[in-house]
Design a protein around this motif. Structure first.
Motif, PDB file in Angstrom:
ATOM      1  N   LEU A 143       0.823  -1.206   0.000  1.00 15.41           N
ATOM      2  CA  LEU A 143       0.000   0.000   0.000  1.00 15.41           C
ATOM      3  C   LEU A 143       0.861   1.262   0.000  1.00 15.41           C
ATOM      4  N   ASP A 147       0.911   3.963  -3.028  1.00 17.56           N
ATOM      5  CA  ASP A 147       0.008   5.049  -2.669  1.00 17.56           C
ATOM      6  C   ASP A 147       0.616   6.015  -1.661  1.00 17.56           C
ATOM      7  N   SER A 191      -4.602  -5.447   0.961  1.00 16.80           N
ATOM      8  CA  SER A 191      -4.915  -4.044   1.232  1.00 16.80           C
ATOM      9  C   SER A 191      -4.284  -3.132   0.163  1.00 16.80           C
ATOM     10  N   GLU A 195      -5.846  -0.643  -3.410  1.00 15.51           N
ATOM     11  CA  GLU A 195      -5.483   0.706  -3.893  1.00 15.51           C
ATOM     12  C   GLU A 195      -5.013   0.640  -5.357  1.00 15.51           C
ATOM     13  N   LYS A 198      -7.989   0.539  -7.415  1.00 15.39           N
ATOM     14  CA  LYS A 198      -8.556   1.894  -7.444  1.00 15.39           C
ATOM     15  C   LYS A 198      -7.900   2.739  -8.531  1.00 15.39           C
ATOM     16  N   CYS A 199      -6.559   2.675  -8.613  1.00 15.32           N
ATOM     17  CA  CYS A 199      -5.848   3.477  -9.625  1.00 15.32           C
ATOM     18  C   CYS A 199      -6.368   3.150 -11.023  1.00 15.32           C
ATOM     19  N   LYS A 238      -0.532   7.523 -10.070  1.00  9.46           N
ATOM     20  CA  LYS A 238      -0.569   8.485  -8.965  1.00  9.46           C
ATOM     21  C   LYS A 238       0.375   9.660  -9.234  1.00  9.46           C
ATOM     22  N   ASN A 256      -9.589   9.809  -4.165  1.00  4.05           N
ATOM     23  CA  ASN A 256     -10.397   9.471  -2.991  1.00  4.05           C
ATOM     24  C   ASN A 256     -11.540   8.510  -3.323  1.00  4.05           C
ATOM     25  N   HIS A 259     -12.943   6.215  -0.733  1.00  7.51           N
ATOM     26  CA  HIS A 259     -12.379   6.615   0.559  1.00  7.51           C
ATOM     27  C   HIS A 259     -13.376   7.323   1.478  1.00  7.51           C
ATOM     28  N   HIS A 276      -6.534  -0.507   6.044  1.00 10.78           N
ATOM     29  CA  HIS A 276      -6.985   0.641   5.248  1.00 10.78           C
ATOM     30  C   HIS A 276      -7.538   0.203   3.878  1.00 10.78           C
ATOM     31  N   GLY A 277      -6.762  -0.603   3.164  1.00  9.53           N
ATOM     32  CA  GLY A 277      -7.179  -1.010   1.815  1.00  9.53           C
ATOM     33  C   GLY A 277      -8.423  -1.890   1.828  1.00  9.53           C
ATOM     34  N   VAL A 280     -11.200   0.438   2.096  1.00 13.97           N
ATOM     35  CA  VAL A 280     -11.344   1.143   0.822  1.00 13.97           C
ATOM     36  C   VAL A 280     -12.009   0.234  -0.226  1.00 13.97           C
TER      37      VAL A 280
END
Ligand SMILES: NC(=O)c1ccc[n+]([C@@H]2O[C@H](COP(=O)([O-])OP(=O)(O)OC[C@H]3O[C@@H](n4cnc5c(N)ncnc54)[C@H](O)[C@@H]3O)[C@@H](O)[C@H]2O)c1
Ligand SMILES: [Zn+2]
Length: 377
Positions: A143, A147, A191, A195, A198-199, A238, A256, A259, A276-277, A280
């Motif tokens: 992560l 990120d 996790s 992310e 997500k990207c 990113k 986000n 998020h 966290h992931g 998310v």
């Protein structure tokens, strides 16, 4: 079955260009043992402080020390406990005291060696100690590789919510060695993978599909080359977004995605050790649901997103109290002028900010999550 022949050479350098500062992200297997060479151009005889957790210090401390002392670095270590409990003003105060005791000054350079927690705290301390000192990110979780270490957001938490105090403060560089992932628990890999998805979901449909196709192998760390290429592609997405909008006044807000509800879930379930992931990923399911129901995301692509996210081995969500989630969302930085700026997908690979998502919609999405968990797990 993925084959490393079809993937690129496992080494690359990317650039992040912000108005005040350009720096590189170096991704290379085995880079750790050559740390002295990579950091050498930045060593002018000043003190260097490596921030990490006690467990990581035990595991890698002597390797770092050898790599840097052999190259003539003056090194000290500061450790902090694992977990969000370290992302506090109290911990930051303790660190300032330690830095002063070790005679650190404006020329001291920091190295954040760890996951997003170490990265966020080190960045925050670097941006405030003596009005700002230089720091490097050496991320050790997936992560933080894709990120947290990229983009210069630093933060600590307050009792009422995550990341409520922080700065934008870019590092001098980011050094990513995928070898660290070998000791990382699978939950942490998952996790980070959330992310990465997500990207792709917000910016690059082809990358999203390629990642989904290889998901099982990537999570199992089965092949280095595809893994490195995936890390590189996520970092590149990113880096491009941050280069265009360093301070999140526009484009950067799409990062986000997942998020708003994700942070709400993460904070509401913080005592259960939710990552966290993972939160998310659930947040992306909820946001994907809203993107389809109230936005432009087609049925076919909503199904594609949903199926991809359900492939992740996520822990059960259990019962979530919508009031708790909403309470955290009210403190969210994504609120402006009493309006929630919610990220919706228009299609896979394209996201936009919507001002039309209300608390009622969020409760509907949370109910969707609770219902679908029983169906899909
Ligand atoms: N600044 C940003 O832009 C940004 C972006 C995303 C997330 N974050 C923040 O990052 C944090 C989450 O980061 P994270 O997921 O990396 O969690 P983390 O930093 O808590 O690390 C997870 C766990 O993995 C352990 N660990 C780290 N490297 C290891 C290794 N190589 N082998 C074995 N164990 C290892 C750590 O000790 C820790 O217990 C959150 O606080 C989140 O808010 C910040
Ligand atoms: Zn995140």
């Amino acid at each position: 079955m993925p084959c490393s022949k079809n993937w690129k050479k496992p080494m690359s350098t990317l650039e992040v260009r912000t108005p005040g500062h350009t720096y590189s992200i170096r991704i290379e297997k085995g880079l750790m043992s050559d740390l002295g060479r990579f950091l050498g151009p930045f060593n002018h005889g000043q003190k260097w402080v490596v921030f990490t957790h006690p467990g990581l210090y035990e595991q890698f401390g002597s390797e770092i020390l050898t790599a840097l002392e052999d190259s003539g670095f003056d090194i000290a270590f500061i450790t902090m406990p694992e977990g969000e409990a370290s992302k506090t003003i109290a911990n930051v105060n303790r660190i300032y005291d330690q830095l002063l005791k070790q005679n650190c000054n404006r020329s001291t350079t920091f190295i954040a060696f760890g996951g997003g927690v170490v990265g966020d705290v080190t960045g925050f301390v670097a941006s405030t100690f003596m009005r700002g000192v230089g720091y490097f990110q050496v991320p050790t979780t997936l992560l933080s590789m894709v990120d947290a270490s990229v983009g210069g957001k630093t933060s600590v938490n307050l009792a009422s919510g995550k990341n409520l105090v922080g700065t934008f403060y870019q590092p001098l560089g980011v050094l990513i060695d995928p070898d660290f992932l070998r000791t990382l628990p699978v939950r942490e890999i998952v996790s980070g993978m959330a992310e990465i998805l997500k990207c792709g979901a917000i910016r690059d449909k082809t990358f999203f599909r390629k990642t989904v196709k290889n998901l099982t192998h990537l999570i199992a760390l089965m092949d280095q080359a595809p893994l490195i290429e995936t890390i590189e592609a996520a970092c590149a997405i990113k880096a491009r977004i941050v280069s265009e909008d360093e301070k999140e006044s526009g484009l950067r807000r799409i990062l986000n995605f997942g998020h708003t509800i994700g942070h709400g879930i993460e904070t509401a379930l913080s005592k259960t050790g939710f990552r966290h992931g993972e939160a998310v990923a659930y947040g992306m399911l909820a946001a994907g649901y809203l993107s389809h129901r109230y936005g432009k995301l087609s049925s076919a692509e909503w199904n594609e997103l949903r199926e991809a996210l359900w492939q992740l081995p996520l822990p059960a969500l259990g019962r979530i109290d919508p009031d708790k989630v909403l309470a955290h969302i009210r403190h969210d930085k994504k609120y402006s002028h009493k309006q929630l700026n919610f990220v919706l997908l228009e299609e896979l690979g394209r996201a936009d900010i919507s001002a039309d998502i209300s608390h009622a919609h969020i409760i509907e999405a949370l109910n969707y999550l609770t219902r679908s968990i029983h169906k899909e797990t």
